[in-house]
Design an enzyme around this catalytic site. Sequence first.
Site, PDB file in Angstrom:
ATOM      1  N   GLU A 289       7.257  10.286   0.961  1.00  0.00           N
ATOM      2  CA  GLU A 289       7.452  11.354   1.961  1.00  0.00           C
ATOM      3  C   GLU A 289       7.476  12.722   1.297  1.00  0.00           C
ATOM      4  O   GLU A 289       6.885  13.700   1.786  1.00  0.00           O
ATOM      5  CB  GLU A 289       8.763  11.140   2.718  1.00  0.00           C
ATOM      6  CG  GLU A 289       8.815   9.900   3.571  1.00  0.00           C
ATOM      7  CD  GLU A 289      10.184   9.703   4.185  1.00  0.00           C
ATOM      8  OE1 GLU A 289      10.788  10.690   4.631  1.00  0.00           O
ATOM      9  OE2 GLU A 289      10.631   8.556   4.236  1.00  0.00           O
TER      10      GLU A 289
ATOM     11  N   GLU B  45       3.216  14.554  23.076  1.00  0.00           N
ATOM     12  CA  GLU B  45       4.272  14.255  24.066  1.00  0.00           C
ATOM     13  C   GLU B  45       4.933  12.904  23.817  1.00  0.00           C
ATOM     14  O   GLU B  45       6.011  12.648  24.311  1.00  0.00           O
ATOM     15  CB  GLU B  45       3.683  14.278  25.489  1.00  0.00           C
ATOM     16  CG  GLU B  45       3.226  15.658  25.968  1.00  0.00           C
ATOM     17  CD  GLU B  45       1.960  16.138  25.258  1.00  0.00           C
ATOM     18  OE1 GLU B  45       1.282  15.292  24.609  1.00  0.00           O
ATOM     19  OE2 GLU B  45       1.679  17.353  25.326  1.00  0.00           O
TER      20      GLU B  45
ATOM     21  N   HIS C 294       7.240  10.448   9.233  1.00  0.00           N
ATOM     22  CA  HIS C 294       7.817   9.167   9.671  1.00  0.00           C
ATOM     23  C   HIS C 294       7.734   8.185   8.495  1.00  0.00           C
ATOM     24  O   HIS C 294       6.685   8.108   7.835  1.00  0.00           O
ATOM     25  CB  HIS C 294       7.056   8.629  10.896  1.00  0.00           C
ATOM     26  CG  HIS C 294       7.618   7.349  11.416  1.00  0.00           C
ATOM     27  ND1 HIS C 294       8.783   7.291  12.159  1.00  0.00           N
ATOM     28  CD2 HIS C 294       7.196   6.070  11.258  1.00  0.00           C
ATOM     29  CE1 HIS C 294       9.047   6.013  12.437  1.00  0.00           C
ATOM     30  NE2 HIS C 294       8.104   5.260  11.902  1.00  0.00           N
TER      31      HIS C 294
ATOM     32  N   THR D  51      16.395  15.778   2.448  1.00  0.00           N
ATOM     33  CA  THR D  51      15.613  15.659   1.205  1.00  0.00           C
ATOM     34  C   THR D  51      14.170  16.091   1.459  1.00  0.00           C
ATOM     35  O   THR D  51      13.521  16.641   0.574  1.00  0.00           O
ATOM     36  CB  THR D  51      15.625  14.214   0.654  1.00  0.00           C
ATOM     37  OG1 THR D  51      15.002  13.341   1.585  1.00  0.00           O
ATOM     38  CG2 THR D  51      17.038  13.765   0.354  1.00  0.00           C
ATOM     39  N   ASN D  52      13.668  15.891   2.681  1.00  0.00           N
ATOM     40  CA  ASN D  52      12.309  16.373   2.986  1.00  0.00           C
ATOM     41  C   ASN D  52      12.291  17.893   3.036  1.00  0.00           C
ATOM     42  O   ASN D  52      11.356  18.541   2.581  1.00  0.00           O
ATOM     43  CB  ASN D  52      11.826  15.773   4.308  1.00  0.00           C
ATOM     44  CG  ASN D  52      11.308  14.354   4.119  1.00  0.00           C
ATOM     45  OD1 ASN D  52      10.241  14.160   3.553  1.00  0.00           O
ATOM     46  ND2 ASN D  52      12.078  13.385   4.556  1.00  0.00           N
TER      47      ASN D  52
ATOM     48  N   ARG E  86      16.102  13.843  17.228  1.00  0.00           N
ATOM     49  CA  ARG E  86      16.028  13.936  18.688  1.00  0.00           C
ATOM     50  C   ARG E  86      14.552  14.011  19.083  1.00  0.00           C
ATOM     51  O   ARG E  86      13.711  14.390  18.281  1.00  0.00           O
ATOM     52  CB  ARG E  86      16.752  15.194  19.210  1.00  0.00           C
ATOM     53  CG  ARG E  86      18.220  15.283  18.888  1.00  0.00           C
ATOM     54  CD  ARG E  86      18.900  16.328  19.758  1.00  0.00           C
ATOM     55  NE  ARG E  86      19.071  15.816  21.136  1.00  0.00           N
ATOM     56  CZ  ARG E  86      20.113  15.065  21.503  1.00  0.00           C
ATOM     57  NH1 ARG E  86      21.023  14.715  20.624  1.00  0.00           N
ATOM     58  NH2 ARG E  86      20.204  14.641  22.751  1.00  0.00           N
TER      59      ARG E  86
ATOM     60  N   ASN F  91       5.531  16.152  11.940  1.00  0.00           N
ATOM     61  CA  ASN F  91       6.648  15.220  11.763  1.00  0.00           C
ATOM     62  C   ASN F  91       6.347  14.267  10.613  1.00  0.00           C
ATOM     63  O   ASN F  91       5.192  13.942  10.348  1.00  0.00           O
ATOM     64  CB  ASN F  91       6.869  14.406  13.049  1.00  0.00           C
ATOM     65  CG  ASN F  91       8.062  13.456  12.950  1.00  0.00           C
ATOM     66  OD1 ASN F  91       9.124  13.838  12.495  1.00  0.00           O
ATOM     67  ND2 ASN F  91       7.858  12.207  13.347  1.00  0.00           N
TER      68      ASN F  91
ATOM     69  N   LEU G  37      11.582  15.766  21.190  1.00  0.00           N
ATOM     70  CA  LEU G  37      11.338  17.121  21.701  1.00  0.00           C
ATOM     71  C   LEU G  37      10.969  17.054  23.188  1.00  0.00           C
ATOM     72  O   LEU G  37      10.339  16.108  23.642  1.00  0.00           O
ATOM     73  CB  LEU G  37      10.207  17.780  20.923  1.00  0.00           C
ATOM     74  CG  LEU G  37      10.427  17.969  19.413  1.00  0.00           C
ATOM     75  CD1 LEU G  37       9.200  18.606  18.792  1.00  0.00           C
ATOM     76  CD2 LEU G  37      11.663  18.799  19.137  1.00  0.00           C
TER      77      LEU G  37
HETATM   78  C1  GRF Z   1      13.742   9.930   6.270  1.00  0.00           C
HETATM   79  O1  GRF Z   1      13.644   8.531   6.338  1.00  0.00           O
HETATM   80  C2  GRF Z   1      12.578  10.539   6.999  1.00  0.00           C
HETATM   81  O2  GRF Z   1      11.432   9.734   6.943  1.00  0.00           O
HETATM   82  C3  GRF Z   1      13.045  10.584   8.394  1.00  0.00           C
HETATM   83  O3  GRF Z   1      14.387  11.000   8.278  1.00  0.00           O
HETATM   84  C4  GRF Z   1      14.940  10.374   7.101  1.00  0.00           C
HETATM   85  C5  GRF Z   1      15.862  11.321   6.385  1.00  0.00           C
HETATM   86  O4  GRF Z   1      15.114  12.339   5.811  1.00  0.00           O
HETATM   87  N1  GRF Z   1      12.209  11.445   9.181  1.00  0.00           N
HETATM   88  P1  GRF Z   1      15.831  13.574   5.051  1.00  0.00           P
HETATM   89  O5  GRF Z   1      16.361  13.054   3.745  1.00  0.00           O
HETATM   90  O6  GRF Z   1      16.959  14.063   5.951  1.00  0.00           O
HETATM   91  O7  GRF Z   1      14.735  14.567   4.875  1.00  0.00           O
END
Ligand code: GRF
Length: 205
Positions: free
Chosen positions: A178, A146, A108, A12-13, A90, A106, A92
């Site tokens: 987000e 890091e 979060h 979704t992001n 994962r 990123n 990096l």
């Molecule tokens: C979300 O909670 C995001 O904050 C985290 O991964 C989750 C899924 O995001 N980083 P998305 O819908 O796959 O973009």
Amino acid sequence: IKIGILISGGGTNLQSLIDNIKNKYINGEIKLVISNKKEAYGLERAKKEGIETLYIDRKSFNSEDEYNEKIIEEFKDRNIELVVLAGYLRVLSKEFVKAYKGRIINIHPSLIPSFCGKGYYGEKVHREVLRYGVKVTGATVHFVDEGTDTGPIILQKVVEVKDNDTVEQLKERVLKAEHEILPEAVKLFCDGRIKLKDGKVIILR
Ligand code: GRF
């Protein structure tokens, strides 16, 4: 700006970035979407837009470093200038962070430095927020260094925790935040309006 995106799930992001490039809010182009999960729906989202996708199976590699080397190679082949981790689960490798220092963003789902670091991802973040009983949470976009969730913070957005919130309700409310701040941060980066001073982010408004 040529953008490379790493995903692991629903995307979704990623979708929010696709939408904000199409409406010209972001002056960038997504050249490649890589997933470590074959069934990540985010791959479908990218394919629908005609964006190149790759599923890279971690099990095809002998180590995390070699897996990251493969990703770096794919991004270098496409002259990627900005890497976005959009729900990528994962960590990096040091080499990856070095290769793209200052050009990895990123998202979060909490207000870093709360509820972040090893083990804090996905619904676990929201479960801990509810367990602790904080009254506000939110989302954070930051540069990746890091560590895990430790790089310079670019943008944050506060989200209210409501009484009797379920994990699902809170997750949805945070996701909305987000989907606002990730495109905004990518836009600012593409417009060259993010500066780093003494390890802190300055945004040229
Ligand atoms: C979300 O909670 C995001 O904050 C985290 O991964 C989750 C899924 O995001 N980083 P998305 O819908 O796959 O973009």
